[in-house]
Design an enzyme around this catalytic site. Sequence first.
Site, mmCIF file in Angstrom:
data_model
loop_
_atom_site.group_PDB
_atom_site.id
_atom_site.type_symbol
_atom_site.label_atom_id
_atom_site.label_comp_id
_atom_site.label_asym_id
_atom_site.label_seq_id
_atom_site.Cartn_x
_atom_site.Cartn_y
_atom_site.Cartn_z
ATOM 1 N N CYS A 168 0.839 -1.210 0.000
ATOM 2 C CA CYS A 168 0.000 0.000 0.000
ATOM 3 C C CYS A 168 0.867 1.250 0.000
ATOM 4 O O CYS A 168 0.606 2.201 -0.749
ATOM 5 C CB CYS A 168 -0.952 0.003 1.203
ATOM 6 S SG CYS A 168 -2.255 -1.227 1.036
HETATM 7 N N1 PCA Z 1 -3.238 -3.907 2.167
HETATM 8 C C1 PCA Z 1 -1.804 -4.099 2.144
HETATM 9 C C2 PCA Z 1 -1.465 -4.381 0.700
HETATM 10 C C3 PCA Z 1 -2.751 -4.630 0.005
HETATM 11 C C4 PCA Z 1 -3.778 -4.226 0.955
HETATM 12 O O1 PCA Z 1 -5.005 -4.226 0.731
HETATM 13 C C5 PCA Z 1 -1.033 -2.940 2.756
HETATM 14 O O2 PCA Z 1 -1.583 -2.263 3.651
HETATM 15 O O3 PCA Z 1 0.100 -2.699 2.386
#
Ligand code: PCA
Length: 234
Positions: A168
Amino acid sequence: MSAGPLDNRPASGAPLVLLTGFEPFGGMDHNPSWDVVTAVAARAAAGQSSLPGAPEVRPLCLPVAFGQAPRLLDEAVEAAVVEGRPPAAVLALGLAAGTDVVRLERVGVNLRDARIPDNAGAQPADEPVVEGGDGALFSTLRLKAAHTRISAANIPVQLSLSAGSFVCNDVLYSLLHGLRVRGLEIPGGFVHVPDLRDPLAPVRLEGAVEAVEILLEEALHGGADVATPGGTLH
Ligand code: PCA
């Protein structure tokens, strides 16, 4: 009539908003960020949302893979520019399992440090997202204005100073870097949602959809964010 730098509306047609979510990861079979994206896009397409300018909300599901996810988002931004419809706003969503609030991410850091492998098996440790890039980049969404309104709608929400160092954050940092490199002065940023399917969760799908629509309304509204004091003491 010539369009100003912040007027991304094409000569005819609606402004374009890019809205992304993620596929499942970490052994889960579902990622609620994608549910929010599809719901917001469907409501916009059906004329059910009150977004200014009745934008087209273009949904994109990103893989949970370092490098690949930001590349796909960058390609979507590029495709929109080539189409002659530079996006009016870009908002990416992801799941933050274990939280019970909508988290408005204020900052992306130039760091990949993965506690678990991504869906392609990569597990970088202490690598930059962009070699030689700034240490951190700030979201350009009107987060404080949105925070005030989302709170007033009784949806649990928090301004967050870290989107972590997993995929993310990879997307957030790369998005902000890419917009800057392209000279696109448009609002862009990232929001983490909790697990909306948990029956005990204080935030449900409807609440997350409303929060995202408020964020998009504020983004399309344009202008500087409101400067209300906030932050954290620790
Ligand atoms: N959350 C993860 C990666 C994909 C998602 O939905 C994150 O917080 O990095």
